[in-house]
Design an enzyme around this catalytic site. Structure first.
Site, mmCIF file in Angstrom:
data_model
loop_
_atom_site.group_PDB
_atom_site.id
_atom_site.type_symbol
_atom_site.label_atom_id
_atom_site.label_comp_id
_atom_site.label_asym_id
_atom_site.label_seq_id
_atom_site.Cartn_x
_atom_site.Cartn_y
_atom_site.Cartn_z
ATOM 1 N N SER A 194 47.909 51.434 58.804
ATOM 2 C CA SER A 194 48.993 50.894 59.632
ATOM 3 C C SER A 194 48.522 50.196 60.893
ATOM 4 O O SER A 194 49.293 50.050 61.843
ATOM 5 C CB SER A 194 49.979 52.014 59.991
ATOM 6 O OG SER A 194 49.329 53.178 60.467
ATOM 7 N N THR A 195 47.282 49.727 60.920
ATOM 8 C CA THR A 195 46.813 49.029 62.117
ATOM 9 C C THR A 195 47.207 47.560 62.136
ATOM 10 O O THR A 195 47.080 46.899 63.169
ATOM 11 C CB THR A 195 45.285 49.139 62.250
ATOM 12 O OG1 THR A 195 44.670 48.590 61.080
ATOM 13 C CG2 THR A 195 44.852 50.594 62.431
ATOM 14 N N GLY A 243 49.504 44.162 59.691
ATOM 15 C CA GLY A 243 50.269 43.731 58.535
ATOM 16 C C GLY A 243 51.509 44.558 58.248
ATOM 17 O O GLY A 243 52.242 44.966 59.150
ATOM 18 N N ILE A 244 51.764 44.804 56.965
ATOM 19 C CA ILE A 244 52.953 45.542 56.545
ATOM 20 C C ILE A 244 52.950 46.939 57.138
ATOM 21 O O ILE A 244 53.985 47.441 57.590
ATOM 22 C CB ILE A 244 53.029 45.596 55.008
ATOM 23 C CG1 ILE A 244 53.284 44.190 54.435
ATOM 24 C CG2 ILE A 244 54.133 46.546 54.559
ATOM 25 C CD1 ILE A 244 53.205 44.123 52.918
ATOM 26 N N GLY A 245 51.797 47.592 57.168
ATOM 27 C CA GLY A 245 51.725 48.948 57.696
ATOM 28 C C GLY A 245 52.138 49.026 59.147
ATOM 29 O O GLY A 245 52.873 49.941 59.559
ATOM 30 N N TYR A 304 43.991 44.469 40.914
ATOM 31 C CA TYR A 304 45.006 44.805 41.908
ATOM 32 C C TYR A 304 46.317 45.176 41.206
ATOM 33 O O TYR A 304 46.951 46.183 41.537
ATOM 34 C CB TYR A 304 45.222 43.622 42.851
ATOM 35 C CG TYR A 304 46.351 43.794 43.827
ATOM 36 C CD1 TYR A 304 46.219 44.632 44.936
ATOM 37 C CD2 TYR A 304 47.565 43.116 43.663
ATOM 38 C CE1 TYR A 304 47.261 44.790 45.844
ATOM 39 C CE2 TYR A 304 48.604 43.267 44.572
ATOM 40 C CZ TYR A 304 48.446 44.106 45.651
ATOM 41 O OH TYR A 304 49.477 44.257 46.555
#
Length: 263
Positions: A15-16, A18-20, A153
């Site tokens: 979560s550092t 982007g989406i996180g 992926y």
């Protein structure tokens, strides 16, 4: 709809940025105490400072490379129990299908799937004991419509759908819900790099984005990349008391990319 997560503790893996990071901000904005996770202390502290400056909220540091046993334990020590677990950590990239070697297949499975299993296995029993909890997995349209240029992926995200459904069954009748969020093509820094791997690097970003969507994601009904905050809105809803009857699901925030009535 007013969503109040006051008194709840959430952990968002990876979560550092982007989406996180958008999910962490969204949960904090709804009142949750949010543990921010990244591989190292410096990146976590920097992310917490950005999140606090952008919108405030209560954040705690949970550094650790959860793809390793040691890193996972560091996170468990930093955050002994959580009410909301968002398994967001993931890696992606393109490669010709026949050139993906065994080590790369393992790396994608261990990072994108096994980390989520490890986190769920640790935190789900406490949620069940307290008769309340939310577990979520950030999947992808690639789980359903596997891109030819990144089947490793796609495999990992398809596996997450099975993991999510399985743990939902394990939590049946306990007051804990378990769901996947199928995110469509999303605008993050990493995705910008990926886009420029596939289109002319000399194009300005807006033109490059449109060229990418036309050539590589023509099924999108939005016809643009999704912003991380749009993914976060669904995650915050699923974490809320209002979503108490939604479990075992795979909910799409994909801009209509997947051409199916059901995921």
């Amino acid at each position: 709809m007013h969503i109040d997560l006051s008194g709840r503790t959430a952990l968002v893996t990876g979560s550092t940025q982007g989406i996180g990071a958008a999910i962490a901000a969204g949960l904090a904005g709804a009142g949750a105490r949010v543990a921010v996770n990244g591989r190292g202390s410096k990146s976590v502290e920097a992310a917490m400072a950005r999140l606090a400056a952008a919108g405030g909220g209560e954040f705690v540091a949970a550094p650790g490379d959860i793809a390793t046993d040691e890193g996972g334990q560091a996170v468990f020590d930093a955050v002994p129990h959580v009410d909301i677990l968002v398994n967001n950590l993931g890696i992606f990239g393109s490669a010709p299908a026949l050139e993906i070697d065994d080590d790369e297949w393992r790396r994608y499975f261990e990072t994108n799937v096994l980390t989520a299993v490890r986190m769920t296995r640790h935190y789900l029993p406490g949620m069940v004991e307290r008769s309340w909890g939310r577990v979520q997995y950030i999947a992808s349209d690639s789980a359903v419509a596997v891109p030819a240029e990144m089947i490793h992926y796609g495999m990992s995200k398809t596996a997450l759908l099975a993991v999510s459904r399985g743990f939902a069954k394990a939590a049946a009748g306990t007051g804990v819900t378990v769901n996947s969020v199928i995110a469509g093509p999303t605008h993050t820094g990493g995705v910008e790099d990926f886009v420029y791997e596939l289109v002319d690097r000399d194009l300005p970003w807006e033109e490059a984005q449109r060229a990418f969507m036309r050539a590589h994601r023509p099924q999108s009904l939005l016809q643009r990349l999704i912003e991380p905050e749009e993914i976060a809105h669904m995650v915050v809803y699923l974490a809320s008391p209002q979503a108490s009857a939604t479990t075992g699901g795979a909910l799409r925030v994909d801009g209509g990319y997947v051409d199916s009535l059901l995921p």
